[in-house]
Design an enzyme around this catalytic site. Structure first.
Site, short mmCIF file in Angstrom:
data_model
loop_
_atom_site.label_atom_id
_atom_site.label_comp_id
_atom_site.label_asym_id
_atom_site.label_seq_id
_atom_site.Cartn_x
_atom_site.Cartn_y
_atom_site.Cartn_z
N ALA A 103 -23.65 -17.04 -31.81
CA ALA A 103 -24.86 -16.23 -31.73
C ALA A 103 -24.70 -15.01 -30.82
CB ALA A 103 -26.02 -17.09 -31.22
N CYS A 104 -23.58 -14.92 -30.12
CA CYS A 104 -23.34 -13.87 -29.14
C CYS A 104 -22.70 -12.65 -29.78
CB CYS A 104 -22.43 -14.43 -28.04
SG CYS A 104 -21.76 -13.20 -26.92
N SER A 105 -23.32 -11.49 -29.60
CA SER A 105 -22.78 -10.26 -30.19
C SER A 105 -21.44 -9.87 -29.57
CB SER A 105 -23.78 -9.11 -30.05
OG SER A 105 -24.01 -8.82 -28.69
N ARG A 123 -18.85 -11.97 -31.33
CA ARG A 123 -18.59 -11.48 -32.69
C ARG A 123 -17.76 -10.20 -32.65
NH1 ARG A 123 -24.05 -12.84 -33.09
NH2 ARG A 123 -24.66 -10.65 -33.23
N ASN A 146 -19.63 -18.36 -28.53
CA ASN A 146 -20.93 -18.79 -29.02
C ASN A 146 -21.19 -17.88 -30.22
OD1 ASN A 146 -23.64 -19.01 -29.61
ND2 ASN A 146 -24.33 -18.89 -27.49
#
Length: 120
Positions: free
Chosen positions: A8-10, A13, A6
């Site tokens: 948006a997920c740190s 990333r 996802n």
């Protein structure tokens, strides 16, 4: 190697950053857009050696609406959990990295990502 993310997920990333730093050859699957089928989830669970409740984000709003915390966690309930993950992919723990040796890891830590890298 494939990584389910996802954006948006740190944690996702961070896993991507580590894979890039290590020069890994991988494919990104944005699983909220390219939702895994029940068969794909079963296959990933087999590779992880886990059950669907082990990779379910029970704190998500959809999990609370479904009441998954109260669901049985047994063989008879396994398909119910899998179908919930298909219907609500945001419930799938992330990132999941499938290694070239047929295994997989939930790459929420640097150690887990490095473990996947060592298997490829």
């Amino acid at each position: 190697m494939e990584i389910w993310i996802n954006p948006a997920c740190s944690k996702c990333r961070g896993a991507l950053r580590l894979l890039d730093e290590e020069g890994a050859d991988y494919t990104v699957r944005r699983y909220l857009e390219d939702v895994p089928s029940a068969a794909e989830i079963r296959a990933v669970l087999d590779r992880l050696g886990l059950e669907p409740w082990d990779i379910t984000r029970t704190g998500e709003a959809a999990a609370k609406e479904l009441g998954v915390r109260d669901w049985e966690r047994d063989e008879g309930s396994r398909e119910r959990w899998i179908e919930a993950l298909v219907a609500h992919p945001k419930l799938i723990q992330r990132p999941i990295i499938t290694a070239d040796d047929g295994t997989a890891v939930v790459g929420r830590s640097e150690e887990a990502v490095r473990d996947a890298l060592s298997r490829s």
